[in-house]
Design a protein around this motif. Structure first.
Motif, PDB file in Angstrom:
ATOM      1  N   VAL A  75       0.870  -1.170   0.000  1.00  0.00           N
ATOM      2  CA  VAL A  75       0.000   0.000   0.000  1.00  0.00           C
ATOM      3  C   VAL A  75       0.909   1.223   0.000  1.00  0.00           C
ATOM      4  O   VAL A  75       1.695   1.425   0.924  1.00  0.00           O
ATOM      5  CB  VAL A  75      -0.924   0.000   1.237  1.00  0.00           C
ATOM      6  N   VAL A  76       0.835   2.024  -1.048  1.00  0.00           N
ATOM      7  CA  VAL A  76       1.695   3.209  -1.143  1.00  0.00           C
ATOM      8  C   VAL A  76       0.971   4.462  -0.666  1.00  0.00           C
ATOM      9  O   VAL A  76       1.587   5.362  -0.104  1.00  0.00           O
ATOM     10  CB  VAL A  76       2.223   3.409  -2.582  1.00  0.00           C
ATOM     11  N   ARG A  77      -0.317   4.567  -0.911  1.00  0.00           N
ATOM     12  CA  ARG A  77      -1.165   5.658  -0.432  1.00  0.00           C
ATOM     13  C   ARG A  77      -2.492   5.065  -0.003  1.00  0.00           C
ATOM     14  O   ARG A  77      -2.786   3.911  -0.285  1.00  0.00           O
ATOM     15  CB  ARG A  77      -1.390   6.695  -1.541  1.00  0.00           C
ATOM     16  N   LYS A  78      -3.254   5.863   0.604  1.00  0.00           N
ATOM     17  CA  LYS A  78      -4.555   5.392   1.061  1.00  0.00           C
ATOM     18  C   LYS A  78      -5.379   4.905  -0.137  1.00  0.00           C
ATOM     19  O   LYS A  78      -5.698   5.658  -1.041  1.00  0.00           O
ATOM     20  CB  LYS A  78      -5.290   6.532   1.766  1.00  0.00           C
ATOM     21  N   GLY A  79      -5.677   3.618  -0.133  1.00  0.00           N
ATOM     22  CA  GLY A  79      -6.469   3.045  -1.207  1.00  0.00           C
ATOM     23  C   GLY A  79      -5.680   2.696  -2.459  1.00  0.00           C
ATOM     24  O   GLY A  79      -6.227   2.159  -3.407  1.00  0.00           O
ATOM     25  N   LYS A  80      -4.387   3.017  -2.523  1.00  0.00           N
ATOM     26  CA  LYS A  80      -3.561   2.719  -3.703  1.00  0.00           C
ATOM     27  C   LYS A  80      -2.555   1.624  -3.342  1.00  0.00           C
ATOM     28  O   LYS A  80      -1.902   1.699  -2.302  1.00  0.00           O
ATOM     29  CB  LYS A  80      -2.782   3.957  -4.156  1.00  0.00           C
ATOM     30  N   THR A  81      -2.451   0.667  -4.202  1.00  0.00           N
ATOM     31  CA  THR A  81      -1.449  -0.382  -3.999  1.00  0.00           C
ATOM     32  C   THR A  81      -0.542  -0.457  -5.223  1.00  0.00           C
ATOM     33  O   THR A  81      -0.933  -0.099  -6.330  1.00  0.00           O
ATOM     34  CB  THR A  81      -2.120  -1.760  -3.801  1.00  0.00           C
ATOM     35  N   LYS A  82       0.656  -0.930  -4.967  1.00  0.00           N
ATOM     36  CA  LYS A  82       1.622  -1.097  -6.044  1.00  0.00           C
ATOM     37  C   LYS A  82       2.197  -2.507  -5.925  1.00  0.00           C
ATOM     38  O   LYS A  82       2.432  -2.995  -4.821  1.00  0.00           O
ATOM     39  CB  LYS A  82       2.729  -0.052  -5.941  1.00  0.00           C
ATOM     40  N   ILE A  83       2.413  -3.148  -7.066  1.00  0.00           N
ATOM     41  CA  ILE A  83       2.945  -4.511  -7.078  1.00  0.00           C
ATOM     42  C   ILE A  83       4.418  -4.457  -7.476  1.00  0.00           C
ATOM     43  O   ILE A  83       4.776  -3.923  -8.524  1.00  0.00           O
ATOM     44  CB  ILE A  83       2.155  -5.409  -8.041  1.00  0.00           C
ATOM     45  N   TYR A  84       5.260  -5.008  -6.608  1.00  0.00           N
ATOM     46  CA  TYR A  84       6.690  -5.113  -6.865  1.00  0.00           C
ATOM     47  C   TYR A  84       7.012  -6.589  -7.135  1.00  0.00           C
ATOM     48  O   TYR A  84       6.426  -7.478  -6.526  1.00  0.00           O
ATOM     49  CB  TYR A  84       7.496  -4.646  -5.658  1.00  0.00           C
ATOM     50  N   THR A  85       7.954  -6.843  -8.038  1.00  0.00           N
ATOM     51  CA  THR A  85       8.356  -8.217  -8.331  1.00  0.00           C
ATOM     52  C   THR A  85       9.852  -8.379  -8.065  1.00  0.00           C
ATOM     53  O   THR A  85      10.654  -7.497  -8.392  1.00  0.00           O
ATOM     54  CB  THR A  85       8.039  -8.594  -9.790  1.00  0.00           C
ATOM     55  N   TYR A  86      10.190  -9.489  -7.443  1.00  0.00           N
ATOM     56  CA  TYR A  86      11.564  -9.786  -7.051  1.00  0.00           C
ATOM     57  C   TYR A  86      11.947 -11.186  -7.501  1.00  0.00           C
ATOM     58  O   TYR A  86      11.101 -12.056  -7.628  1.00  0.00           O
ATOM     59  CB  TYR A  86      11.717  -9.727  -5.525  1.00  0.00           C
ATOM     60  N   TRP A  87      13.244 -11.386  -7.691  1.00  0.00           N
ATOM     61  CA  TRP A  87      13.790 -12.719  -7.940  1.00  0.00           C
ATOM     62  C   TRP A  87      14.221 -13.305  -6.601  1.00  0.00           C
ATOM     63  O   TRP A  87      14.864 -12.642  -5.810  1.00  0.00           O
ATOM     64  CB  TRP A  87      15.012 -12.669  -8.861  1.00  0.00           C
ATOM     65  N   TYR A  88      13.844 -14.544  -6.367  1.00  0.00           N
ATOM     66  CA  TYR A  88      14.282 -15.294  -5.207  1.00  0.00           C
ATOM     67  C   TYR A  88      14.876 -16.608  -5.677  1.00  0.00           C
ATOM     68  O   TYR A  88      14.519 -17.121  -6.741  1.00  0.00           O
ATOM     69  CB  TYR A  88      13.110 -15.601  -4.268  1.00  0.00           C
ATOM     70  N   ALA A  89      15.764 -17.161  -4.874  1.00  0.00           N
ATOM     71  CA  ALA A  89      16.334 -18.473  -5.160  1.00  0.00           C
ATOM     72  C   ALA A  89      16.153 -19.342  -3.919  1.00  0.00           C
ATOM     73  O   ALA A  89      16.159 -18.831  -2.795  1.00  0.00           O
ATOM     74  CB  ALA A  89      17.815 -18.365  -5.501  1.00  0.00           C
ATOM     75  N   SER A  90      16.004 -20.623  -4.134  1.00  0.00           N
ATOM     76  CA  SER A  90      15.914 -21.533  -3.001  1.00  0.00           C
ATOM     77  C   SER A  90      16.686 -22.811  -3.305  1.00  0.00           C
ATOM     78  O   SER A  90      16.762 -23.252  -4.449  1.00  0.00           O
ATOM     79  CB  SER A  90      14.455 -21.846  -2.666  1.00  0.00           C
ATOM     80  N   TRP A  91      17.277 -23.358  -2.251  1.00  0.00           N
ATOM     81  CA  TRP A  91      17.984 -24.627  -2.344  1.00  0.00           C
ATOM     82  C   TRP A  91      17.935 -25.298  -0.984  1.00  0.00           C
ATOM     83  O   TRP A  91      17.610 -24.684   0.021  1.00  0.00           O
ATOM     84  CB  TRP A  91      19.428 -24.445  -2.822  1.00  0.00           C
ATOM     85  N   ARG A  92      18.245 -26.558  -0.978  1.00  0.00           N
ATOM     86  CA  ARG A  92      18.206 -27.324   0.259  1.00  0.00           C
ATOM     87  C   ARG A  92      19.535 -27.224   0.992  1.00  0.00           C
ATOM     88  O   ARG A  92      20.598 -27.328   0.403  1.00  0.00           O
ATOM     89  CB  ARG A  92      17.904 -28.789  -0.012  1.00  0.00           C
ATOM     90  N   ASP A  93      19.420 -27.049   2.305  1.00  0.00           N
ATOM     91  CA  ASP A  93      20.571 -27.060   3.210  1.00  0.00           C
ATOM     92  C   ASP A  93      20.271 -28.131   4.249  1.00  0.00           C
ATOM     93  O   ASP A  93      19.669 -27.852   5.279  1.00  0.00           O
ATOM     94  CB  ASP A  93      20.750 -25.686   3.849  1.00  0.00           C
ATOM     95  N   GLY A  94      20.647 -29.355   3.920  1.00  0.00           N
ATOM     96  CA  GLY A  94      20.271 -30.468   4.780  1.00  0.00           C
ATOM     97  C   GLY A  94      18.782 -30.720   4.645  1.00  0.00           C
ATOM     98  O   GLY A  94      18.271 -30.987   3.568  1.00  0.00           O
ATOM     99  N   ARG A  95      18.044 -30.581   5.763  1.00  0.00           N
ATOM    100  CA  ARG A  95      16.593 -30.775   5.724  1.00  0.00           C
ATOM    101  C   ARG A  95      15.844 -29.473   5.504  1.00  0.00           C
ATOM    102  O   ARG A  95      14.659 -29.478   5.217  1.00  0.00           O
ATOM    103  CB  ARG A  95      16.117 -31.402   7.024  1.00  0.00           C
ATOM    104  N   LYS A  96      16.531 -28.353   5.674  1.00  0.00           N
ATOM    105  CA  LYS A  96      15.878 -27.052   5.551  1.00  0.00           C
ATOM    106  C   LYS A  96      16.011 -26.503   4.134  1.00  0.00           C
ATOM    107  O   LYS A  96      16.953 -26.814   3.421  1.00  0.00           O
ATOM    108  CB  LYS A  96      16.496 -26.053   6.524  1.00  0.00           C
ATOM    109  N   VAL A  97      15.065 -25.646   3.778  1.00  0.00           N
ATOM    110  CA  VAL A  97      15.118 -24.957   2.489  1.00  0.00           C
ATOM    111  C   VAL A  97      15.613 -23.545   2.744  1.00  0.00           C
ATOM    112  O   VAL A  97      15.102 -22.833   3.604  1.00  0.00           O
ATOM    113  CB  VAL A  97      13.730 -24.920   1.815  1.00  0.00           C
TER     114      VAL A  97
END
Length: 129
Positions: A75-97
């Protein structure tokens, strides 16, 4: 574990090494000069393949990750929203991601995000400085 080119090559190399080791065992039982010469060449080939297997294991471990796009709505202003997009990466570290922020999709393409993710994973694993 994802199927990558390195994993396929690793599997084929292991299979070939196993076959060569069985042939080597049979050649050492023979008492022929040519068989001994062939056994020596086969031993060298097996050693080279085992070195290549070690390198491919590290490479396959680095390639085994997922890069994906995440949409964040703010929410950037009252009643206004903005969509941001990001790159994420995931990999396994033992049993955890392990989930890691890579960067904005405006600044990085998928290929660049993948390269950056591999560098980050290598640093995380302590493989590169």
């Amino acid at each position: 574990m994802h199927t990558t080119e390195s994993r396929k090559m690793l599997k084929d190399l292991k299979r070939m090494t196993g076959i060569e080791m069985m042939v080597l065992e049979n050649l050492t039982l023979l008492d022929i000069v040519e068989a001994r010469d062939l056994a020596i060449k086969l031993e060298r080939s097996i050693i080279e393949k085992k070195d290549a297997i070690r390198v491919l294991k590290v490479q396959a471990r680095l390639e085994d990750l997922s890069v994906y796009c995440v949409k964040m709505e703010k929410v950037v202003r009252k009643g206004k929203t903005k969509i941001y997009t990001y790159w994420y990466a995931s990999w396994r570290d033992g049993r955890k991601v392990k989930n890691v922020y890579i960067g904005s999709t405006n600044n990085l393409s998928y290929i660049e995000a993948l390269a950056k993710a591999r560098r980050l994973k290598a640093t995380f694993l302590g493989l590169e400085a």
